[in-house]
Design an enzyme around this catalytic site. Structure first.
Site, PDB file in Angstrom:
ATOM      1  N   SER A 153       0.825  -1.256  -0.175  1.00 59.06           N
ATOM      2  CA  SER A 153      -0.156   0.043   0.001  1.00 59.06           C
ATOM      3  C   SER A 153       0.839   1.244  -0.061  1.00 59.06           C
ATOM      4  O   SER A 153       2.044   1.080   0.361  1.00 59.06           O
ATOM      5  CB  SER A 153      -0.909   0.073   1.123  1.00 59.06           C
ATOM      6  OG  SER A 153      -1.428   1.467   1.686  1.00 59.06           O
ATOM      7  N   TYR A 166      -2.129  -1.013  10.119  1.00 56.94           N
ATOM      8  CA  TYR A 166      -2.217  -1.325   8.658  1.00 56.94           C
ATOM      9  C   TYR A 166      -0.967  -0.766   8.072  1.00 56.94           C
ATOM     10  O   TYR A 166      -0.369  -1.807   7.299  1.00 56.94           O
ATOM     11  CB  TYR A 166      -3.492  -0.545   8.230  1.00 56.94           C
ATOM     12  CG  TYR A 166      -3.631  -0.982   6.708  1.00 56.94           C
ATOM     13  CD1 TYR A 166      -4.225  -2.065   5.996  1.00 56.94           C
ATOM     14  CD2 TYR A 166      -3.294  -0.090   5.795  1.00 56.94           C
ATOM     15  CE1 TYR A 166      -4.534  -2.486   5.069  1.00 56.94           C
ATOM     16  CE2 TYR A 166      -3.385  -0.285   4.372  1.00 56.94           C
ATOM     17  CZ  TYR A 166      -4.024  -1.449   4.080  1.00 56.94           C
ATOM     18  OH  TYR A 166      -4.254  -1.416   2.633  1.00 56.94           O
TER      19      TYR A 166
HETATM   20  P1  NAP Z   1     -11.283  -6.151   0.935  1.00 59.35           P
HETATM   21  O1  NAP Z   1     -12.477  -5.830   0.237  1.00 59.35           O
HETATM   22  O2  NAP Z   1     -11.516  -5.999   2.294  1.00 59.35           O
HETATM   23  O3  NAP Z   1     -10.927  -7.926   0.720  1.00 59.35           O
HETATM   24  C1  NAP Z   1     -10.161  -8.633   1.515  1.00 59.35           C
HETATM   25  C2  NAP Z   1     -10.442 -10.112   1.524  1.00 59.35           C
HETATM   26  O4  NAP Z   1      -9.605 -10.451   2.632  1.00 59.35           O
HETATM   27  C3  NAP Z   1     -12.004 -10.395   1.793  1.00 59.35           C
HETATM   28  O5  NAP Z   1     -12.179 -11.418   0.828  1.00 59.35           O
HETATM   29  C4  NAP Z   1     -11.640 -11.011   3.247  1.00 59.35           C
HETATM   30  O6  NAP Z   1     -12.563 -12.039   3.609  1.00 59.35           O
HETATM   31  C5  NAP Z   1     -10.181 -11.455   3.239  1.00 59.35           C
HETATM   32  N1  NAP Z   1      -9.734 -11.660   4.736  1.00 59.35           N
HETATM   33  C6  NAP Z   1      -9.657 -10.655   5.726  1.00 59.35           C
HETATM   34  N2  NAP Z   1      -9.487 -11.339   6.688  1.00 59.35           N
HETATM   35  C7  NAP Z   1      -9.129 -12.634   6.512  1.00 59.35           C
HETATM   36  C8  NAP Z   1      -8.772 -13.676   7.497  1.00 59.35           C
HETATM   37  N3  NAP Z   1      -8.538 -13.467   8.752  1.00 59.35           N
HETATM   38  N4  NAP Z   1      -8.725 -14.862   6.761  1.00 59.35           N
HETATM   39  C9  NAP Z   1      -9.048 -15.000   5.313  1.00 59.35           C
HETATM   40  N5  NAP Z   1      -9.342 -14.115   4.481  1.00 59.35           N
HETATM   41  C10 NAP Z   1      -9.315 -12.897   5.168  1.00 59.35           C
HETATM   42  O7  NAP Z   1     -10.016  -5.727   0.824  1.00 59.35           O
HETATM   43  P2  NAP Z   1      -9.295  -5.220  -0.791  1.00 59.35           P
HETATM   44  O8  NAP Z   1      -9.391  -3.915  -0.922  1.00 59.35           O
HETATM   45  O9  NAP Z   1      -9.749  -6.086  -1.871  1.00 59.35           O
HETATM   46  O10 NAP Z   1      -7.790  -5.571  -0.436  1.00 59.35           O
HETATM   47  C11 NAP Z   1      -7.039  -6.399  -0.919  1.00 59.35           C
HETATM   48  C12 NAP Z   1      -5.494  -6.087  -0.678  1.00 59.35           C
HETATM   49  O11 NAP Z   1      -5.280  -5.025  -1.498  1.00 59.35           O
HETATM   50  C13 NAP Z   1      -5.204  -5.922   0.692  1.00 59.35           C
HETATM   51  O12 NAP Z   1      -3.864  -6.421   0.947  1.00 59.35           O
HETATM   52  C14 NAP Z   1      -5.239  -4.341   0.884  1.00 59.35           C
HETATM   53  O13 NAP Z   1      -4.584  -4.101   1.921  1.00 59.35           O
HETATM   54  C15 NAP Z   1      -4.567  -4.067  -0.437  1.00 59.35           C
HETATM   55  N6  NAP Z   1      -5.096  -2.451  -0.799  1.00 59.35           N
HETATM   56  C16 NAP Z   1      -6.284  -2.255  -1.190  1.00 59.35           C
HETATM   57  C17 NAP Z   1      -6.545  -0.963  -1.499  1.00 59.35           C
HETATM   58  C18 NAP Z   1      -7.928  -0.314  -1.833  1.00 59.35           C
HETATM   59  O14 NAP Z   1      -7.935   0.809  -2.247  1.00 59.35           O
HETATM   60  N7  NAP Z   1      -8.768  -1.465  -1.938  1.00 59.35           N
HETATM   61  C19 NAP Z   1      -5.407  -0.036  -1.541  1.00 59.35           C
HETATM   62  C20 NAP Z   1      -4.204  -0.403  -1.181  1.00 59.35           C
HETATM   63  C21 NAP Z   1      -3.823  -1.672  -0.997  1.00 59.35           C
HETATM   64  P3  NAP Z   1     -14.025 -11.592   3.889  1.00 59.35           P
HETATM   65  O15 NAP Z   1     -14.615 -11.416   2.485  1.00 59.35           O
HETATM   66  O16 NAP Z   1     -14.716 -12.923   4.317  1.00 59.35           O
HETATM   67  O17 NAP Z   1     -14.270 -10.532   4.558  1.00 59.35           O
END
Ligand code: NAP
Length: 246
Positions: A153, A166
Site C-alpha cells: 500500500s 495497517y
Molecule cells: P477487502 O475488500 O476487504 O477484501 C479483503 C479480503 O481478505 C476479503 O475477501 C476478506 O474476507 C479477506 N480476509 C480478511 N481477513 C481474513 C482472514 N482472517 N482470513 C482469510 N481471509 C481474510 O479488501 P481489498 O480492498 O480487496 O484489499 C485487498 C488487498 O489490497 C489488501 O492487502 C489491501 O491491504 C490492499 N490494498 C487495497 C487498496 C484499496 O483501495 N482497496 C489500496 C491499497 C492496498 P471476507 O470476504 O470474508 O471479509
C-alpha cells in the site's frame, strides 16, 4: 494504469493460490487469472463468498477452481502444514501465490489504538503471510517457475497519520518481500515482488474513506494488468520490485 497486454493463454497450466479470494481485489484476481487459463485456489475466511466465486468461474467455463476455507487470524502451523500436504497431493506444484487478504484495523492515532486490534491486523497481514509462504515454498520450488506476490500500500512506503497497524504491517510486508527475494535470488525459478493496488473500489476502501464517492476510484477488474504481468512468464526477470497497479 500499469500498461500490459496479456496473451489469451498467459496462465495456462498454472496453479495460483489467492488469499482473500472471496471479495474485492482477490475475487477480481481469481476471475481474471482463471480467464487467462489458470487453475485458481481460492483461500478465504467466508466459505459462501468463495463458493460464489467458484460458481462464477465454473459458469464462465474457465478451469475448475479449488476452495480452501481458512481464517488467517486463527490458523496455526498445523493448519498450514495440512494445507501444504493437501495442495501437494492435489496439484503437486504451485506456480503462484498472491498474498492479498488483509485487515484494515482502526484509523486512529497510535495513542488511542486498541492493542488487541493491532495484534489482529499484524496476525493477518504479516504473520499469516509469513507462515503461509514458509509452508508453501517447497511447492513453488516444484514449479518450472513461480511468482510470489505480496500486497502493499502507499502507506507501506511512507507512514501517514492514523493508519496505525495497517501501515506498519505494509512496511513489514515490503520488508518481507525484499528479504525473501534476496534469499531466493540464486533460486532462479522463484520471483518475489509486491503490488501496491492504489485506490480501488472495495469494502476496505469504503471503510477507510466513508465519504468518498466509490465511482471516482478504479474497479478491482481495472487494476489487473500488473497482476497478470507478475504472474505470467513476461516477468521472469522481475525480482524484489514493488510495482504500482495504477
Ligand atoms: P477487502 O475488500 O476487504 O477484501 C479483503 C479480503 O481478505 C476479503 O475477501 C476478506 O474476507 C479477506 N480476509 C480478511 N481477513 C481474513 C482472514 N482472517 N482470513 C482469510 N481471509 C481474510 O479488501 P481489498 O480492498 O480487496 O484489499 C485487498 C488487498 O489490497 C489488501 O492487502 C489491501 O491491504 C490492499 N490494498 C487495497 C487498496 C484499496 O483501495 N482497496 C489500496 C491499497 C492496498 P471476507 O470476504 O470474508 O471479509
Amino acid at each position: 494504469m500499469f500498461d500490459y497486454q496479456a496473451p489469451a493463454n498467459l496462465l495456462a497450466n498454472k496453479n495460483i493460490l489467492i488469499t482473500g479470494a472471496g471479495d474485492g481485489i482477490g475475487r477480481a484476481a481469481a476471475l481474471c487469472f482463471a480467464s487467462y487459463g489458470a487453475t485458481v485456489i481460492l483461500l478465504g475466511r467466508t466459505e459462501e463468498k468463495l463458493e460464489y466465486v467458484y460458481d462464477e468461474i465454473e459458469a464462465a467455463g474457465y478451469p475448475q477452481a479449488a476452495i480452501v476455507p481458512l481464517n488467517l487470524e486463527s490458523a496455526t502451523e498445523t493448519d498450514y502444514d495440512s494445507l501444504a500436504a493437501m495442495l501437494e497431493q492435489e496439484f503437486g506444484k504451485l506456480d503462484g501465490i498472491l498474498h492479498n487478504a488483509s485487515l484494515l484495523g482502526m484509523r486512529t492515532p497510535l495513542e488511542g489504538y486498541d492493542p488487541s486490534i493491532w495484534q489482529r491486523v499484524m496476525q493477518v497481514n504479516v504473520n499469516a503471510a509469513f507462515m503461509l509462504t514458509q509452508a508453501l515454498l517447497s511447492l513453488t520450488q516444484a514449479a518450472e517457475n513461480a511468482s510470489i506476490v505480496f500486497t502493499s500500500s502507499s502507506v507501506g512506503r511512507k507512514g501517514k497519520a492514523y493508519w496505525g497497524a495497517y501501515s506498519v504491517s505494509k512496511f513489514a510486508t515490503e520488508g518481507m518481500m525484499q528479504i525473501l527475494a534476496d534469499e531466493l535470488e540464486s533460486v532462479t525459478n522463484i520471483r518475489v515482488n509486491c503490488i501496491n493496488p492504489g485506490a480501488t473500489r472495495t469494502n476496505m476502501r469504503a471503510n477507510a474513506y466513508p465519504a468518498e464517492n466509490p465511482a471516482t476510484v478504479a474497479a478491482p477488474a481495472d487494476i489487473m494488468p500488473v497482476y497478470l504481468y507478475l504472474f505470467g512468464d513476461d516477468s521472469l526477470h522481475v525480482k524484489g520490485e514493488s510495482l504500482n497497479a495504477q
